[in-house]
Write a protein that holds these residues in place. Structure first.
Motif, PDB file in Angstrom:
ATOM      1  N   THR A  58       0.955  -1.315   0.174  1.00  0.00           N
ATOM      2  CA  THR A  58       0.012   0.139  -0.004  1.00  0.00           C
ATOM      3  C   THR A  58       0.859   1.198   0.161  1.00  0.00           C
ATOM      4  O   THR A  58       1.654   1.296   0.751  1.00  0.00           O
ATOM      5  CB  THR A  58      -0.793   0.184   1.185  1.00  0.00           C
ATOM      6  N   ILE A  59       0.580   2.111  -0.686  1.00  0.00           N
ATOM      7  CA  ILE A  59       1.485   3.252  -1.181  1.00  0.00           C
ATOM      8  C   ILE A  59       0.696   4.382   0.063  1.00  0.00           C
ATOM      9  O   ILE A  59      -0.333   4.591  -0.001  1.00  0.00           O
ATOM     10  CB  ILE A  59       1.313   3.974  -2.580  1.00  0.00           C
ATOM     11  N   TRP A  60       1.818   4.961   0.675  1.00  0.00           N
ATOM     12  CA  TRP A  60       1.324   5.988   1.809  1.00  0.00           C
ATOM     13  C   TRP A  60       1.556   7.348   1.107  1.00  0.00           C
ATOM     14  O   TRP A  60       2.646   7.519   0.540  1.00  0.00           O
ATOM     15  CB  TRP A  60       2.171   5.984   2.863  1.00  0.00           C
ATOM     16  N   PRO A  61       0.593   8.238   0.936  1.00  0.00           N
ATOM     17  CA  PRO A  61       0.881   9.550   0.299  1.00  0.00           C
ATOM     18  C   PRO A  61       1.719  10.332   0.736  1.00  0.00           C
ATOM     19  O   PRO A  61       1.968  10.606   1.827  1.00  0.00           O
ATOM     20  CB  PRO A  61      -0.693  10.162   0.390  1.00  0.00           C
ATOM     21  N   ASP A  62       2.627  10.951   0.060  1.00  0.00           N
ATOM     22  CA  ASP A  62       3.633  12.016   0.210  1.00  0.00           C
ATOM     23  C   ASP A  62       2.865  13.307   0.985  1.00  0.00           C
ATOM     24  O   ASP A  62       3.568  13.704   1.923  1.00  0.00           O
ATOM     25  CB  ASP A  62       4.261  12.245  -0.904  1.00  0.00           C
ATOM     26  N   ALA A  63       1.663  13.605   0.501  1.00  0.00           N
ATOM     27  CA  ALA A  63       0.964  14.495   1.594  1.00  0.00           C
ATOM     28  C   ALA A  63       0.806  14.392   2.662  1.00  0.00           C
ATOM     29  O   ALA A  63       0.626  15.337   3.636  1.00  0.00           O
ATOM     30  CB  ALA A  63      -0.278  15.153   0.707  1.00  0.00           C
ATOM     31  N   ASN A  64       0.706  13.098   3.177  1.00  0.00           N
ATOM     32  CA  ASN A  64       0.274  12.656   4.627  1.00  0.00           C
ATOM     33  C   ASN A  64       1.694  13.097   5.401  1.00  0.00           C
ATOM     34  O   ASN A  64       2.707  12.193   5.169  1.00  0.00           O
ATOM     35  CB  ASN A  64      -0.310  11.249   4.436  1.00  0.00           C
ATOM     36  N   GLN A  65       1.678  13.773   6.176  1.00  0.00           N
ATOM     37  CA  GLN A  65       2.744  14.046   7.056  1.00  0.00           C
ATOM     38  C   GLN A  65       3.220  13.025   8.248  1.00  0.00           C
ATOM     39  O   GLN A  65       4.292  13.123   8.671  1.00  0.00           O
ATOM     40  CB  GLN A  65       2.507  15.539   7.913  1.00  0.00           C
TER      41      GLN A  65
END
Length: 176
Positions: A58-65
């Motif tokens: 599962t890819i974790w979004p870059d925008a998620n800090q």
């Protein structure tokens, strides 16, 4: 090296799974070998393995800090146990209400379908390897749950018992 074509992708799938697919019928042929029973705990452990692999991809979004949580933080072992128990209840309803018993032939067909139609054959291979390339574990932990849900949903959608209900037939997720 083949050019990426439909034939090439199909050939890749066949080469990845040909040995595995040849092994499955030998193990699952009805009546030739005793069927191993899988306990609830074994099913939960299998699902933990499958979900750990799925979560790892599962890819974790870059925008998620925040950093990516572990699978157990998102999907606990207790929740997985509930899902396994629900799938077993679905299988009981499928047998009692619709007369469909999941047998080795249906499991074999589902495993063949999974191998032939996988959009990510390398991921499927990874899952098979994580389950020890054990055809029984793969059948019980991957094929059976998918097959039960699909067959129950299909039977429910064809069920005429709710056709006279003035409120209309509830969708499968509301019904279940």
């Amino acid at each position: 090296m083949c050019v990426p074509t439909v034939w090439c992708v199909s050939h890749l799938k066949v080469s990845l799974f040909s040995g595995f697919l040849m092994l499955i019928p030998v193990v699952l042929m009805a009546g030739t070998l005793p069927v191993k029973e899988f306990s609830l705990n074994q099913r939960v452990r299998c699902q933990e393995t499958v979900q750990d692999i799925n979560w790892s991809h599962t890819i974790w979004p870059d925008a998620n800090q925040t950093s990516k949580p572990s699978r157990r933080q998102v999907l606990s072992s207790a929740r997985l146990r509930e899902q396994v128990e629900e799938q077993l209840r679905m299988e009981t309803v499928l047998a009692q209400d619709y007369g469909v018993v999941i047998d080795q032939e249906l499991l074999q067909g589902e495993m063949n379908r999974m191998a032939a139609n996988s959009r990510i054959p390398t991921r499927l291979r990874e899952l098979f390897e994580a389950l020890g390339n054990d055809p029984h574990a793969i059948a019980e932990c991957m094929a059976r749950p998918a097959l039960v849900v699909r067959l129950l949903q299909n039977r429910y959608e064809q069920d005429k018992r709710y056709s006279g209900d003035p409120r209309g037939k509830p969708n499968f997720n509301s019904w279940w």
